[in-house]
Design a protein around this motif. Sequence first.
Motif, short mmCIF file in Angstrom:
data_model
loop_
_atom_site.label_atom_id
_atom_site.label_comp_id
_atom_site.label_asym_id
_atom_site.label_seq_id
_atom_site.Cartn_x
_atom_site.Cartn_y
_atom_site.Cartn_z
N SER A 114 -3.47 19.77 6.19
CA SER A 114 -3.62 18.32 6.17
C SER A 114 -3.61 17.78 4.75
O SER A 114 -3.12 16.69 4.50
CB SER A 114 -4.90 17.90 6.90
OG SER A 114 -6.04 18.36 6.20
N GLU A 143 -0.11 17.33 3.51
CA GLU A 143 0.62 16.25 4.16
C GLU A 143 0.08 14.88 3.81
O GLU A 143 0.48 13.88 4.39
CB GLU A 143 0.58 16.46 5.67
CG GLU A 143 1.28 17.73 6.10
CD GLU A 143 1.00 18.08 7.55
OE1 GLU A 143 0.31 17.31 8.25
OE2 GLU A 143 1.47 19.13 7.98
N SER A 144 -0.85 14.81 2.85
CA SER A 144 -1.41 13.53 2.46
C SER A 144 -1.48 13.42 0.94
O SER A 144 -1.31 14.41 0.24
CB SER A 144 -2.81 13.35 3.06
OG SER A 144 -3.70 14.29 2.53
N SER A 149 -1.07 9.41 4.54
CA SER A 149 -0.20 10.46 5.04
C SER A 149 1.15 10.32 4.35
O SER A 149 1.60 9.20 4.08
CB SER A 149 -0.05 10.31 6.55
OG SER A 149 1.04 11.07 7.00
N LEU A 150 1.81 11.42 4.09
CA LEU A 150 3.14 11.35 3.48
C LEU A 150 4.15 10.67 4.40
O LEU A 150 5.18 10.19 3.93
CB LEU A 150 3.62 12.74 3.08
CG LEU A 150 2.89 13.35 1.87
CD1 LEU A 150 3.41 14.76 1.58
CD2 LEU A 150 3.01 12.46 0.65
N THR A 151 3.84 10.57 5.69
CA THR A 151 4.72 9.84 6.60
C THR A 151 4.67 8.33 6.33
O THR A 151 5.55 7.60 6.78
CB THR A 151 4.36 10.11 8.07
OG1 THR A 151 3.01 9.68 8.31
CG2 THR A 151 4.51 11.58 8.42
N GLN A 152 3.65 7.87 5.61
CA GLN A 152 3.54 6.45 5.26
C GLN A 152 4.29 6.12 3.97
O GLN A 152 4.30 4.96 3.56
CB GLN A 152 2.06 6.07 5.09
CG GLN A 152 1.26 6.10 6.37
CD GLN A 152 -0.20 5.83 6.10
OE1 GLN A 152 -0.96 6.73 5.81
NE2 GLN A 152 -0.58 4.56 6.20
N ASP A 185 7.75 5.78 1.94
CA ASP A 185 9.20 5.62 2.08
C ASP A 185 9.84 5.88 0.72
O ASP A 185 9.59 5.14 -0.23
CB ASP A 185 9.52 4.22 2.56
CG ASP A 185 11.00 4.01 2.84
OD1 ASP A 185 11.83 4.84 2.38
OD2 ASP A 185 11.35 3.02 3.50
N LYS A 186 10.65 6.92 0.64
CA LYS A 186 11.32 7.27 -0.61
C LYS A 186 12.80 6.89 -0.59
O LYS A 186 13.47 7.01 -1.60
CB LYS A 186 11.17 8.76 -0.90
CG LYS A 186 9.73 9.16 -1.15
CD LYS A 186 9.62 10.62 -1.52
CE LYS A 186 8.17 10.98 -1.78
NZ LYS A 186 8.01 12.36 -2.18
N THR A 187 13.30 6.44 0.53
CA THR A 187 14.74 6.18 0.65
C THR A 187 15.19 4.98 -0.17
O THR A 187 16.23 5.02 -0.81
CB THR A 187 15.15 5.97 2.12
OG1 THR A 187 14.37 4.90 2.66
CG2 THR A 187 14.94 7.23 2.93
#
Length: 181
Positions: free
Chosen positions: A24, A27-28, A128-131, A133-135
């Motif tokens: 965890s 991933e954060s 969380s790394l899902t939050q 946006d690197k695009t």
Amino acid sequence: MTDSIQEDQPESGRGNTRGELKASAAESVQVVEFLLGREHFAIDLFDVREVVEYTTITKLPNTPSYIKGIIDLRGEITTIIDLKQQMNIPEDTDVHEEDCRVIVLDDRITKSKIGIMVDDVSSVSTFSLTQVDKTAIAETSADTHIIGIIKKQTRIKERDITELIIWIDIRHLLETINHTV
């Protein structure tokens, strides 16, 4: 005087195995959130030593405009960088210099005593790394100081709002100005 920063992170760790905690954590990300003008920014928590209130800054001659000067922080001379000036962010007339904060960076990354002046420090948060946006950042420039955009979910007046926080790579930013400090 050192500011206390509240962490915005959920209760965790009870009943988890050591492996689950490591997964965890990987991933954060923990960041210090702050304001520059009207925009929200963040830097990695582990790049920060402390946050201090504004103190009188002694100007240095013949330095770039983003070098505000130096302060005496508990007996140590600390160079202060005006992050708004360095990043070409327009001045916000609502914020007076005396109301600003200084984020003192960890000596291990700076190799000298350096602080960055910001308008305000809001919190320490875990995302969380899902939050992140690197695009959008990848499309703008390869030589950017921005790691990504953090999408923070907030509730204001019974409405869910996504607040965008610009996550800065302070180490990369310092490398580009290292020859002047």
